[in-house]
Motif scaffolding. Structure first.
Motif, PDB file in Angstrom:
ATOM      1  N   ALA A  79       4.293   8.446   3.661  1.00 28.80           N
ATOM      2  CA  ALA A  79       3.079   7.624   3.633  1.00 28.80           C
ATOM      3  C   ALA A  79       3.081   6.620   4.779  1.00 28.80           C
ATOM      4  O   ALA A  79       2.028   6.339   5.376  1.00 28.80           O
ATOM      5  N   THR A 135       0.820  -1.218   0.000  1.00 29.18           N
ATOM      6  CA  THR A 135       0.000   0.000   0.000  1.00 29.18           C
ATOM      7  C   THR A 135       0.853   1.267   0.000  1.00 29.18           C
ATOM      8  O   THR A 135       0.311   2.368  -0.097  1.00 29.18           O
ATOM      9  N   LEU A 136       2.158   1.127   0.112  1.00 29.34           N
ATOM     10  CA  LEU A 136       3.058   2.281   0.168  1.00 29.34           C
ATOM     11  C   LEU A 136       3.574   2.623  -1.226  1.00 29.34           C
ATOM     12  O   LEU A 136       3.637   1.765  -2.110  1.00 29.34           O
ATOM     13  N   PRO A 137       3.961   3.884  -1.439  1.00 27.02           N
ATOM     14  CA  PRO A 137       4.545   4.254  -2.733  1.00 27.02           C
ATOM     15  C   PRO A 137       5.800   3.445  -3.039  1.00 27.02           C
ATOM     16  O   PRO A 137       6.444   2.893  -2.144  1.00 27.02           O
ATOM     17  N   ASP A 138       6.147   3.413  -4.305  1.00 31.51           N
ATOM     18  CA  ASP A 138       7.332   2.691  -4.751  1.00 31.51           C
ATOM     19  C   ASP A 138       8.594   3.297  -4.126  1.00 31.51           C
ATOM     20  O   ASP A 138       8.653   4.480  -3.803  1.00 31.51           O
ATOM     21  N   ASP A 156      10.649   6.678  -4.863  1.00 37.12           N
ATOM     22  CA  ASP A 156      10.437   7.916  -4.107  1.00 37.12           C
ATOM     23  C   ASP A 156      10.514   7.557  -2.619  1.00 37.12           C
ATOM     24  O   ASP A 156       9.495   7.351  -1.960  1.00 37.12           O
ATOM     25  N   GLY A 171       8.709  10.083  -0.213  1.00 32.61           N
ATOM     26  CA  GLY A 171       7.266   9.944  -0.303  1.00 32.61           C
ATOM     27  C   GLY A 171       6.780   8.672   0.351  1.00 32.61           C
ATOM     28  O   GLY A 171       5.731   8.653   1.017  1.00 32.61           O
ATOM     29  N   ARG A 172       7.535   7.598   0.186  1.00 38.46           N
ATOM     30  CA  ARG A 172       7.182   6.335   0.825  1.00 38.46           C
ATOM     31  C   ARG A 172       7.237   6.472   2.343  1.00 38.46           C
ATOM     32  O   ARG A 172       6.346   5.999   3.061  1.00 38.46           O
TER      33      ARG A 172
END
Length: 214
Positions: free
Chosen positions: A156, A143-146, A149, A152-153
């Protein structure tokens, strides 16, 4: 005639600023230096040079011995765990440290309360280390960004942990504490170092999306 913008590089969206992790204990000579340097070591093992550029790790103490070296036993434990204790100097926790931190991880609930009492909307990004570990274990990495980034991860991950805090409670208040080894023999420092390392492992895995090769 050149049309406006033609022949010039048009930048895309600016990258996220680095994500800043702040570890907090009392004197900033035992627990938080161990946690800071172990975090740096683990991130570097997984990410190499990206770690220091995209994820910045620092520490401070609520009653920090400004400029003091790390406790000798703390340095010994770090060396045993493969991390580098060299060059550390203690800092007293200041407003600016909290303002600029994206994630504050404290040794105890009292430290957490002290950070939150400073204001700066710190409540949703301040956890005890063991509390954050418990919450992170419940978050699906998918469910976390790649990891392209990392900042950003990481942001999140903090938001997801904050959302779970009221649902996943500690079995006992003591479960969220890392006890102070100040003045204790090396064996107690080693036990605390082991606790910190164990608590950090799932956090580092979630931040980086990778487990270190063993």
């Amino acid at each position: 005639m050149t049309a406006p913008g033609e022949g010039r590089d048009i930048p895309g969206d600016p990258p996220d600023p680095p994500f800043r992790i702040l570890h907090v204990s009392t004197g900033n000579v035992c627990r938080s230096p161990i946690t800071e340097r172990l975090t740096r070591h683990a991130l570097a093992a997984r990410l190499g040079a990206r770690a220091g550029a995209e994820l910045i790790v620092e520490s401070a103490g609520t009653w920090g011995h400004e400029g003091a070296p790390m406790e000798e036993n703390a340095a010994a434990v770090l060396s045993e765990l493969g991390a580098d204790p060299a060059g550390f100097r203690a800092r007293e926790l200041l407003d600016g440290h909290v303002i600029h931190a994206d994630l504050v991880l404290t040794a105890t609930r009292d430290h957490r309360a002290q950070v939150i009492s400073m204001g700066h909307s710190a409540g949703l990004r301040t956890f005890t280390l063991k509390e954050f570990t418990r919450l992170v274990r419940a978050i699906d990495p998918a469910t976390l960004p790649d990891t392209a980034d990392l900042a950003g991860r990481a942001r999140a991950l903090v938001r997801a942990a904050a959302a779970l805090r009221g649902w996943l409670l500690a079995p006992t208040p003591e479960a969220d504490e890392v006890h102070d080894p100040y003045g204790a023999p090396l064996t107690f420092f080693e036990a605390i170092g082991g606790e910190i390392s164990e608590a950090l492992d799932p956090v580092i895995n979630a931040l980086t999306g990778a487990e270190v090769a063993r």
